[in-house]
Design an enzyme around this catalytic site. Structure first.
Site, PDB file in Angstrom:
ATOM      1  N   ASP A   9      35.908 -16.032  50.407  1.00  0.00           N
ATOM      2  CA  ASP A   9      34.433 -15.512  50.107  1.00  0.00           C
ATOM      3  C   ASP A   9      34.646 -14.845  48.533  1.00  0.00           C
ATOM      4  OD1 ASP A   9      31.547 -14.367  50.611  1.00  0.00           O
ATOM      5  OD2 ASP A   9      32.796 -12.483  50.693  1.00  0.00           O
ATOM      6  N   LEU A  10      33.283 -14.827  47.963  1.00  0.00           N
ATOM      7  CA  LEU A  10      33.168 -14.491  46.701  1.00  0.00           C
ATOM      8  C   LEU A  10      32.852 -12.743  46.498  1.00  0.00           C
ATOM      9  CD1 LEU A  10      33.312 -14.736  43.681  1.00  0.00           C
ATOM     10  CD2 LEU A  10      30.865 -15.543  43.940  1.00  0.00           C
ATOM     11  N   ASP A  11      31.765 -12.500  46.968  1.00  0.00           N
ATOM     12  CA  ASP A  11      31.066 -11.012  46.830  1.00  0.00           C
ATOM     13  C   ASP A  11      31.935 -10.214  47.953  1.00  0.00           C
ATOM     14  OD1 ASP A  11      29.031 -11.886  45.114  1.00  0.00           O
ATOM     15  OD2 ASP A  11      28.076 -12.916  46.702  1.00  0.00           O
ATOM     16  N   THR A  17      30.582  -7.637  43.118  1.00  0.00           N
ATOM     17  CA  THR A  17      29.214  -8.065  42.976  1.00  0.00           C
ATOM     18  C   THR A  17      28.453  -7.475  44.332  1.00  0.00           C
ATOM     19  OG1 THR A  17      29.876 -10.123  43.924  1.00  0.00           O
ATOM     20  CG2 THR A  17      29.156  -9.834  41.540  1.00  0.00           C
ATOM     21  N   LYS A  45      25.974  -8.038  54.058  1.00  0.00           N
ATOM     22  CA  LYS A  45      27.006  -8.771  53.289  1.00  0.00           C
ATOM     23  C   LYS A  45      27.250 -10.096  54.178  1.00  0.00           C
ATOM     24  CE  LYS A  45      29.274  -4.754  51.859  1.00  0.00           C
ATOM     25  NZ  LYS A  45      30.493  -3.822  51.749  1.00  0.00           N
ATOM     26  N   SER A 114      31.117 -19.028  49.521  1.00  0.00           N
ATOM     27  CA  SER A 114      30.244 -18.101  49.248  1.00  0.00           C
ATOM     28  C   SER A 114      28.767 -18.592  49.533  1.00  0.00           C
ATOM     29  CB  SER A 114      30.170 -17.759  47.593  1.00  0.00           C
ATOM     30  OG  SER A 114      29.279 -16.762  47.636  1.00  0.00           O
ATOM     31  N   ALA A 115      27.942 -17.739  50.171  1.00  0.00           N
ATOM     32  CA  ALA A 115      26.692 -17.838  50.426  1.00  0.00           C
ATOM     33  C   ALA A 115      25.919 -17.655  49.334  1.00  0.00           C
ATOM     34  CB  ALA A 115      26.028 -17.011  51.635  1.00  0.00           C
ATOM     35  N   LYS A 145      26.432 -18.033  57.176  1.00  0.00           N
ATOM     36  CA  LYS A 145      27.128 -17.246  57.898  1.00  0.00           C
ATOM     37  C   LYS A 145      26.397 -16.187  58.830  1.00  0.00           C
ATOM     38  CE  LYS A 145      30.304 -17.203  53.860  1.00  0.00           C
ATOM     39  NZ  LYS A 145      30.833 -16.296  52.999  1.00  0.00           N
ATOM     40  N   GLU A 169      37.412 -12.709  53.918  1.00  0.00           N
ATOM     41  CA  GLU A 169      36.276 -12.106  53.999  1.00  0.00           C
ATOM     42  C   GLU A 169      36.028 -10.632  53.813  1.00  0.00           C
ATOM     43  OE1 GLU A 169      33.043 -12.640  54.245  1.00  0.00           O
ATOM     44  OE2 GLU A 169      32.644 -14.627  54.235  1.00  0.00           O
ATOM     45  N   ASP A 170      34.965  -9.975  53.414  1.00  0.00           N
ATOM     46  CA  ASP A 170      34.820  -8.765  53.437  1.00  0.00           C
ATOM     47  C   ASP A 170      33.682  -8.590  54.318  1.00  0.00           C
ATOM     48  OD1 ASP A 170      32.868  -9.725  51.796  1.00  0.00           O
ATOM     49  OD2 ASP A 170      32.478  -7.760  51.213  1.00  0.00           O
TER      50      ASP A 170
HETATM   51  C1  G6P Z   1      26.714 -13.452  49.638  1.00  0.00           C
HETATM   52  C2  G6P Z   1      26.525 -11.864  49.421  1.00  0.00           C
HETATM   53  C3  G6P Z   1      25.181 -11.388  50.136  1.00  0.00           C
HETATM   54  C4  G6P Z   1      23.975 -12.522  49.340  1.00  0.00           C
HETATM   55  C5  G6P Z   1      24.323 -13.984  49.535  1.00  0.00           C
HETATM   56  C6  G6P Z   1      23.352 -14.795  48.785  1.00  0.00           C
HETATM   57  O1  G6P Z   1      26.846 -13.872  50.739  1.00  0.00           O
HETATM   58  O2  G6P Z   1      27.460 -11.209  50.083  1.00  0.00           O
HETATM   59  O3  G6P Z   1      25.004 -10.179  49.796  1.00  0.00           O
HETATM   60  O4  G6P Z   1      22.635 -12.069  49.665  1.00  0.00           O
HETATM   61  O5  G6P Z   1      25.382 -14.227  48.816  1.00  0.00           O
HETATM   62  O6  G6P Z   1      23.369 -14.357  47.463  1.00  0.00           O
HETATM   63  P1  G6P Z   1      22.420 -15.132  46.115  1.00  0.00           P
HETATM   64  O7  G6P Z   1      23.288 -14.682  44.848  1.00  0.00           O
HETATM   65  O8  G6P Z   1      22.406 -16.653  46.621  1.00  0.00           O
HETATM   66  O9  G6P Z   1      21.140 -14.429  46.368  1.00  0.00           O
HETATM   67 MG    MG Z   2      31.451 -10.914  51.063  1.00  0.00          MG
END
Ligand code: G6P
Ligand code: MG
Length: 219
Positions: A9-11, A17, A45, A114-115, A145, A169-170
């Site tokens: 996962d990224l964020d 972020t 998240k 990452s979403a 997710k 993942e966090d």
């Molecule tokens: C990640 C983050 C979420 C965020 C989603 C969509 O999963 O954890 O907090 O809403 O990405 O991100 P975006 O940059 O496409 O709005």
């Molecule tokens: Mg995350």
């Protein structure tokens, strides 16, 4: 035998972020007079942009039509983009480069699930775009997710069985997605929230030694 791919996962895992997402949602919620705090943010998240917006708007007694919802999502995203503009390699969380090096040294492929539709800009700013062998396109994944789709997409791109991959993942929704995909999960954060993970670390600083190596030894 060990696993053949590690899917990140990224964020909140590779960079913080998650806090910028919170700040942008908080500003939007404040502007609409909707209560929203860090605890509420835990539910967002790993959750996609429109689903996150709907979670916040559901706490208002007003109704919002599709045009207004689109405008609000764009407003949040424009704010988020200004927050991540200056992102640089200094924003990588501790232990991430060591984790990539550990995986590369063993020929284990590295994927990103990452979403976020902003993921390409974020990994470019962090200077790590070329460390990934595959980056899932969040816009092309039908179910977000906690559905397993994005993790399965990466395993599929690598041509491997899900059991041969692990995920990091966090978010609770993210750990659920990894487990639903049939992979093993490393959770980063609070073990009480990430109950489904096979192993939980408080942060990424010892991800290679205390996470990736431990799961490899169990495989
Ligand atoms: C990640 C983050 C979420 C965020 C989603 C969509 O999963 O954890 O907090 O809403 O990405 O991100 P975006 O940059 O496409 O709005
Ligand atoms: Mg995350």
């Amino acid at each position: 035998m060990t696993y053949r791919a590690c899917i990140f996962d990224l964020d909140g895992v590779i960079t913080d972020t998650a806090h910028y997402h919170f700040l942008a949602w908080k500003a939007l919620a404040d502007g609409l007079g909707i209560p929203f705090d860090e605890d509420d943010n835990h539910h967002l998240k790993g959750v996609g942009r429109m689903e996150s917006l709907d979670f916040i708007l559901a706490r208002s007694d007003r109704t919002f039509d599709a045009t207004t919802r689109d405008r609000l999502a764009t407003e949040k995203n424009d704010h988020y983009k200004t927050l991540i503009k200056g992102i640089s390699p200094a924003d990588l969380l501790p232990g991430i480069i060591e984790a990539f090096d550990w995986l590369d040294a063993r020929g284990i492929r590295i994927g990103l699930a990452s979403a976020s539709k902003n993921a390409p800009e974020v990994i470019a700013g962090l200077g790590i775009a070329d460390r990934f062998h595959y980056v899932a396109d969040a816009g092309a994944i039908p179910r977000g997710k906690p559905a397993p789709d994005i993790f399965l997409d990466v395993a599929n791109a690598f041509g491997i069985a899900p059991e041969d991959a692990i995920g990091v993942e966090d978010a609770a929704a993210g750990v659920t997605a990894i487990k639903a995909a049939g992979m093993r999960a490393v959770g980063i954060g609070d073990a009480a929230i990430l109950r489904e993970a096979d192993l939980v670390l408080p942060d990424t600083s010892r991800l290679a030694a205390n996470g990736l190596a431990v799961l490899a030894a169990q495989a």
